[in-house]
Enzyme design. Sequence first.
Site, PDB file in Angstrom:
ATOM      1  N   LYS A 122      37.282  49.779  37.324  1.00 21.43           N
ATOM      2  CA  LYS A 122      36.116  48.747  36.842  1.00 21.43           C
ATOM      3  C   LYS A 122      34.944  49.685  35.518  1.00 21.43           C
ATOM      4  CE  LYS A 122      37.168  45.844  37.365  1.00 21.43           C
ATOM      5  NZ  LYS A 122      38.545  45.392  38.390  1.00 21.43           N
ATOM      6  N   ASN A 174      33.149  19.163  44.910  1.00 20.73           N
ATOM      7  CA  ASN A 174      33.868  19.646  44.843  1.00 20.73           C
ATOM      8  C   ASN A 174      33.160  21.121  45.712  1.00 20.73           C
ATOM      9  OD1 ASN A 174      33.520  22.592  43.661  1.00 20.73           O
ATOM     10  ND2 ASN A 174      31.266  22.820  42.842  1.00 20.73           N
ATOM     11  N   GLY A 175      34.430  21.801  45.710  1.00 18.64           N
ATOM     12  CA  GLY A 175      34.312  22.240  47.779  1.00 18.64           C
ATOM     13  C   GLY A 175      35.358  22.473  48.787  1.00 18.64           C
ATOM     14  N   ARG A 221      35.746  26.065  34.738  1.00 16.04           N
ATOM     15  CA  ARG A 221      35.273  25.541  35.987  1.00 16.04           C
ATOM     16  C   ARG A 221      36.916  25.381  36.482  1.00 16.04           C
ATOM     17  NH1 ARG A 221      30.064  25.495  38.167  1.00 16.04           N
ATOM     18  NH2 ARG A 221      31.163  24.532  40.150  1.00 16.04           N
ATOM     19  N   GLU A 247      37.358  50.040  32.552  1.00 18.18           N
ATOM     20  CA  GLU A 247      38.416  48.726  31.966  1.00 18.18           C
ATOM     21  C   GLU A 247      36.925  48.637  31.258  1.00 18.18           C
ATOM     22  OE1 GLU A 247      39.265  46.406  35.459  1.00 18.18           O
ATOM     23  OE2 GLU A 247      40.783  45.762  34.326  1.00 18.18           O
ATOM     24  N   CYS A 296      35.663  23.295  40.528  1.00 16.66           N
ATOM     25  CA  CYS A 296      35.636  22.365  40.172  1.00 16.66           C
ATOM     26  C   CYS A 296      34.054  22.203  39.421  1.00 16.66           C
ATOM     27  CB  CYS A 296      36.087  20.835  40.824  1.00 16.66           C
ATOM     28  SG  CYS A 296      37.665  21.052  42.189  1.00 16.66           S
ATOM     29  N   LYS A 302      44.312  39.159  30.530  1.00 18.09           N
ATOM     30  CA  LYS A 302      43.711  38.727  31.945  1.00 18.09           C
ATOM     31  C   LYS A 302      44.606  38.386  32.826  1.00 18.09           C
ATOM     32  CE  LYS A 302      41.075  37.223  35.586  1.00 18.09           C
ATOM     33  NZ  LYS A 302      40.320  38.250  35.953  1.00 18.09           N
ATOM     34  N   HIS A 347      41.707  69.675  46.514  1.00 16.16           N
ATOM     35  CA  HIS A 347      43.572  70.046  46.535  1.00 16.16           C
ATOM     36  C   HIS A 347      43.250  69.990  44.736  1.00 16.16           C
ATOM     37  CE1 HIS A 347      44.453  70.354  50.406  1.00 16.16           C
ATOM     38  NE2 HIS A 347      44.199  69.780  50.738  1.00 16.16           N
ATOM     39  N   TRP A 359      40.055  22.194  40.810  1.00  8.99           N
ATOM     40  CA  TRP A 359      40.393  23.185  40.305  1.00  8.99           C
ATOM     41  C   TRP A 359      41.241  23.073  41.615  1.00  8.99           C
ATOM     42  CZ3 TRP A 359      40.035  27.599  42.831  1.00  8.99           C
ATOM     43  CH2 TRP A 359      40.732  29.129  42.839  1.00  8.99           C
ATOM     44  N   GLU A 374      38.994  50.480  43.011  1.00  7.56           N
ATOM     45  CA  GLU A 374      38.127  49.837  41.768  1.00  7.56           C
ATOM     46  C   GLU A 374      36.970  50.076  41.492  1.00  7.56           C
ATOM     47  OE1 GLU A 374      39.074  47.143  41.936  1.00  7.56           O
ATOM     48  OE2 GLU A 374      37.436  45.246  40.943  1.00  7.56           O
TER      49      GLU A 374
HETATM   50  C1  AGP Z   1      41.215  44.022  36.930  1.00  7.72           C
HETATM   51  O1  AGP Z   1      39.787  44.057  36.598  1.00  7.72           O
HETATM   52  C2  AGP Z   1      42.712  44.426  35.998  1.00  7.72           C
HETATM   53  N1  AGP Z   1      41.723  43.032  34.750  1.00  7.72           N
HETATM   54  C3  AGP Z   1      44.158  44.506  36.404  1.00  7.72           C
HETATM   55  O2  AGP Z   1      43.762  45.429  37.513  1.00  7.72           O
HETATM   56  C4  AGP Z   1      44.639  43.433  37.334  1.00  7.72           C
HETATM   57  O3  AGP Z   1      43.629  43.376  38.788  1.00  7.72           O
HETATM   58  C5  AGP Z   1      45.643  42.894  37.099  1.00  7.72           C
HETATM   59  O4  AGP Z   1      46.631  43.125  36.161  1.00  7.72           O
HETATM   60  C6  AGP Z   1      46.678  42.271  37.750  1.00  7.72           C
HETATM   61  O5  AGP Z   1      46.125  40.802  37.870  1.00  7.72           O
HETATM   62  P1  AGP Z   1      47.461  39.716  39.003  1.00  7.72           P
HETATM   63  O6  AGP Z   1      45.965  39.979  39.914  1.00  7.72           O
HETATM   64  O7  AGP Z   1      46.308  38.656  38.331  1.00  7.72           O
HETATM   65  O8  AGP Z   1      48.069  39.877  39.478  1.00  7.72           O
END
Ligand code: AGP
Length: 609
Positions: A486, A101-102, A27, A489, A2, A604, A505, A75, A482
């Site tokens: 990253k 906040n917390g 926030r 992306e 928050c 996002k 393989h 939040w 992951e």
């Molecule tokens: C992560 O860096 C990505 N932006 C993407 O893979 C994301 O994790 C995916 O779209 C799932 O989103 P969510 O966790 O909001 O469901």
Amino acid sequence: MCGIVGYTGPREAGPILIEGLRRLEYRGYDSAGIALVSEAGDLFVEKKAGKLANLQTAIADRTPSAAIGLAHTRWATHGRPNDLNAHPHQDCTGAITVIHNGIIENFRELRDGLEARGHTLTSETDTEAIAHLVEEAYAGDLADAVRAALRQCEGAYAIAVMHRGETDRLVGARQNVPLVVGLGDGEAFLASDVAAILAHTRRVLFLEEGDVVDLRPWGATITNVEGAPRERAETLVDWSPEAAEKGGYDHFMLKEIHEQPDALRQSLAGRVSTSGRIHAPEVAALTEAFRRVTRVELVACGTASYAALVGAAAIQDWTGLPARVTVGSEFRYSPPPLDENTLVIAVTQSGETADTIAPTRWAREQGCPIVAVTNTVGSAITREANAVMFLQAGPEIAVAASKTFVTQVTTLIVLAAAIAKARGSLGLEQELELGQALRALPEAAARALELAKDVPAMAERYLGARGFMFIGRGYTLPGALEGALKLKEVSYIHAEGYAAGELKHGPISLLDLECPLVAVATRSRVYDKLISNVMEGRARDARVIAVATEGDQGIGRIADDVVWVPETHEALSPVLAVIPLQLFAYYTAVARGNDVDQPRNLAKSVTVE
Ligand code: AGP
């Protein structure tokens, strides 16, 4: 997470606080509220669910004159995001006002105790308990009363408190959640971060853990919760307001990577006791279902699906139940057999991903018990689930997930432990070992960040690479997947994440001098097997970057570059291993001049199938 802001001084508090909230809205924006006290001691409070604009509309033309006040943007963690649970909160007499906040971990006991002693609590929040504790302790000195109240609180907090009868005094306190003091010319401020106060002053005191500040327009006195004096040096902040919103970092992604120790702390609050016992009260109502189920299906997309792999491995290891992950877009149209004996776990940061929501809804219609693991209170996924575990990681602004990956892993680990405990398959010794590792994790993440100080230079050295192959085995595979996601992306360089044993393989043919191998080689049961796979890559001229556990003497002989992470429980190793890989992706993207926070072609929250 928050946002908190407070003001005491000769100017009109209302507009200063609203402007501060505007700077803190990133926030969280589930609700916003303000409390103002006039010189005569009259209290004005207004709070509204939703964005700050709702509060502004509600107070337009009726904001009273006041020289002291507190304001908050919420939040939600404890209690729904509605008007009632919005901050500020008051005690029974209405004299004491608190914003927070917390998370106060022992809030249930505190609230029960307060109610038994005759207090009436009107919200569902942990915060309101603080106001009533201050009320009980108040004997004419607000700072003394706040210290007495805090001595009863466990958890993480930044709070700001005022008393209607002490019209120039604010009291703030910090424990594992940020709080700064701004010192102006005959005026003073309290805020979650400097972004909120930068328009008024650049003279700042950064409070530290356990600090309590007694703030007047002419200065600040700092003590610990026992009342022993503490000294904090004044800092002159030269950030621009925009940089301040990012905490002085160049991008939200970098800020969020560095926030991971705090995000883990908040996420684990209330879930692991000091002795190491693991609790998941949110799923207590599903204990019977946990005992009954014969299979576990996890559904998620992208980063969340890699976190889900860790959860599936832990559930399978600790319960013996078959557990697997299917990405949402496959699950919906090629669903596994589903019935009331299949536990479905939906993992989604935003809670709004269409590819995750549709299969979860389908599973609910088939009678499956459903747990949602999400960061977002009130999101669509919460309406599809029988129980919800929130990440409590705070809002994530950068499109590329970082702190929500690590908190998804820990939340799923807590859930896996809860399922295993319900089934009687997790012994006390095993639980305590895991619990202690979870408690140590925020500090370990902070150390992983320190140990990654050479990553920017390393990213520069590998800038010419054509592509990267990330490998891992067992619990280290999700970290490799992951890390590769990253990198692609944000840097737009091709990167593949692969099970190390699968290299031979097929994908091994990609390896050469221009395609380095990134091995997530933290200590594990299959470490030796993974090293053999690294050697196979090395024999094809691939340069090797290894993420390894501190103290691993041998790895330096086979890797060109090693990034160290602290030792932890094997199931938690992806949390630490991913940190240098996030930084590697970030610095590679920056060096290539990319828009790190909003990479091309991405969103996002992906709300279309
Ligand atoms: C992560 O860096 C990505 N932006 C993407 O893979 C994301 O994790 C995916 O779209 C799932 O989103 P969510 O966790 O909001 O469901």
